[in-house]
Scaffold this motif. Structure first.
Motif, PDB file in Angstrom:
ATOM      1  N   ASP A 181       1.117  -5.027  -1.268  1.00  0.00           N
ATOM      2  CA  ASP A 181       0.942  -5.069  -0.052  1.00  0.00           C
ATOM      3  C   ASP A 181       0.222  -3.507   0.679  1.00  0.00           C
ATOM      4  N   ILE A 182      -0.144  -3.002   1.356  1.00  0.00           N
ATOM      5  CA  ILE A 182      -0.722  -1.684   1.846  1.00  0.00           C
ATOM      6  C   ILE A 182      -0.104  -1.970   3.802  1.00  0.00           C
ATOM      7  N   GLU A 183       0.421  -1.242   4.282  1.00  0.00           N
ATOM      8  CA  GLU A 183       0.706  -1.560   5.499  1.00  0.00           C
ATOM      9  C   GLU A 183       0.324  -0.071   6.361  1.00  0.00           C
ATOM     10  N   LEU A 184       0.311  -0.240   7.495  1.00  0.00           N
ATOM     11  CA  LEU A 184      -0.415   0.511   8.539  1.00  0.00           C
ATOM     12  C   LEU A 184      -0.127   0.894   9.376  1.00  0.00           C
ATOM     13  N   LYS A 185       1.137   1.949   9.575  1.00  0.00           N
ATOM     14  CA  LYS A 185       2.189   2.149  11.367  1.00  0.00           C
ATOM     15  C   LYS A 185       1.193   2.815  12.183  1.00  0.00           C
ATOM     16  N   GLN A 229      -7.035  -7.390   1.164  1.00  0.00           N
ATOM     17  CA  GLN A 229      -8.128  -7.603   2.420  1.00  0.00           C
ATOM     18  C   GLN A 229      -8.404  -8.561   3.490  1.00  0.00           C
ATOM     19  N   GLN A 230      -8.295  -9.523   2.056  1.00  0.00           N
ATOM     20  CA  GLN A 230      -8.374 -10.296   2.268  1.00  0.00           C
ATOM     21  C   GLN A 230      -7.262 -11.065   3.606  1.00  0.00           C
ATOM     22  N   VAL A 231      -7.283 -12.060   4.254  1.00  0.00           N
ATOM     23  CA  VAL A 231      -5.965 -12.727   5.319  1.00  0.00           C
ATOM     24  C   VAL A 231      -5.083 -14.107   5.039  1.00  0.00           C
ATOM     25  N   MET A 268      -4.730   8.607 -14.468  1.00  0.00           N
ATOM     26  CA  MET A 268      -5.679   8.415 -13.502  1.00  0.00           C
ATOM     27  C   MET A 268      -6.560   6.878 -13.690  1.00  0.00           C
ATOM     28  N   VAL A 269      -6.390   6.386 -14.845  1.00  0.00           N
ATOM     29  CA  VAL A 269      -7.176   5.445 -15.161  1.00  0.00           C
ATOM     30  C   VAL A 269      -6.325   4.413 -14.471  1.00  0.00           C
ATOM     31  N   GLY A 270      -6.756   2.899 -13.738  1.00  0.00           N
ATOM     32  CA  GLY A 270      -6.355   2.037 -13.330  1.00  0.00           C
ATOM     33  C   GLY A 270      -7.958   1.589 -12.149  1.00  0.00           C
ATOM     34  N   TYR A 271      -7.930   0.297 -11.776  1.00  0.00           N
ATOM     35  CA  TYR A 271      -8.480   0.137 -10.357  1.00  0.00           C
ATOM     36  C   TYR A 271      -8.314  -0.778  -9.639  1.00  0.00           C
ATOM     37  N   MET A 272      -8.873  -0.626  -8.482  1.00  0.00           N
ATOM     38  CA  MET A 272      -8.389  -1.720  -7.148  1.00  0.00           C
ATOM     39  C   MET A 272      -9.985  -2.930  -7.304  1.00  0.00           C
ATOM     40  N   THR A 273      -9.323  -3.573  -6.695  1.00  0.00           N
ATOM     41  CA  THR A 273     -10.782  -4.515  -6.234  1.00  0.00           C
ATOM     42  C   THR A 273      -9.866  -5.326  -4.826  1.00  0.00           C
ATOM     43  N   SER A 274     -10.473  -6.221  -3.706  1.00  0.00           N
ATOM     44  CA  SER A 274     -10.507  -6.705  -2.575  1.00  0.00           C
ATOM     45  C   SER A 274      -8.527  -7.384  -2.759  1.00  0.00           C
ATOM     46  N   ASN A 275      -8.256  -7.557  -4.083  1.00  0.00           N
ATOM     47  CA  ASN A 275      -6.948  -8.723  -4.139  1.00  0.00           C
ATOM     48  C   ASN A 275      -5.769  -8.269  -5.240  1.00  0.00           C
ATOM     49  N   GLY A 276      -6.323  -6.804  -5.806  1.00  0.00           N
ATOM     50  CA  GLY A 276      -5.778  -6.816  -6.787  1.00  0.00           C
ATOM     51  C   GLY A 276      -5.825  -5.116  -7.385  1.00  0.00           C
ATOM     52  N   ILE A 277      -4.783  -4.642  -7.625  1.00  0.00           N
ATOM     53  CA  ILE A 277      -4.518  -2.975  -8.437  1.00  0.00           C
ATOM     54  C   ILE A 277      -4.030  -3.399  -9.821  1.00  0.00           C
ATOM     55  N   VAL A 278      -4.820  -2.723 -10.813  1.00  0.00           N
ATOM     56  CA  VAL A 278      -4.607  -2.909 -12.089  1.00  0.00           C
ATOM     57  C   VAL A 278      -4.007  -1.684 -12.679  1.00  0.00           C
ATOM     58  N   VAL A 279      -2.554  -1.382 -13.124  1.00  0.00           N
ATOM     59  CA  VAL A 279      -2.350   0.239 -14.226  1.00  0.00           C
ATOM     60  C   VAL A 279      -1.896   0.046 -14.988  1.00  0.00           C
TER      61      VAL A 279
END
Length: 118
Positions: A86-90, A102-104, A1-12
């Motif tokens: 990216d992550i999309e919500l339909k 998060q940033q367009v 469960m180690v990782g992290y997320m920023t406004s424009n990046g995911i690190v695992v």
């Protein structure tokens, strides 16, 4: 469960599990109703635009805008390096919104870091 997320990046770390917990709110800070929504994350190779994996998220509490995308070793056991994501919500009405990054105008970075134990 180690990782992290920023406004424009995911690190695992390579081969690890990582839960991306989401709490979606609108511009007025009200919870987004996720009833009937589909949440999907896609990770691609930057150079060849090849899809490395796609994961569908799970809605945890639709009324409170809570969801999770559970990454497993099956997803993260890919070559060490930087990918795009990216992550999309339909929504049930067919509307599609890219909620991550998060940033367009920015591309999400999905970074796999090296591990020692195999």
């Amino acid at each position: 469960m180690v990782g992290y997320m920023t406004s424009n990046g995911i690190v695992v770390r390579q081969g690890d599990s990582f839960d991306i917990l989401l709490h979606l709110r609108d511009s007025r800070s009200k919870d987004v109703d996720l009833s009937g929504c589909v949440l999907r994350m896609t990770v691609k190779d930057q150079k060849e635009n090849k899809v490395m994996f796609t994961v569908e998220g799970e809605i945890l509490d639709a009324g409170k805008g809570k969801a999770v995308i559970a990454l497993t070793p099956k997803n993260t056991d890919i070559e060490v390096g930087d990918y795009v994501c990216d992550i999309e919500l339909k929504f049930a009405n067919g509307a599609v919104h890219t909620i991550y990054p998060q940033q367009v105008g920015k591309v999400g970075v999905f970074k796999i870091t090296e591990q020692v134990t195999r």
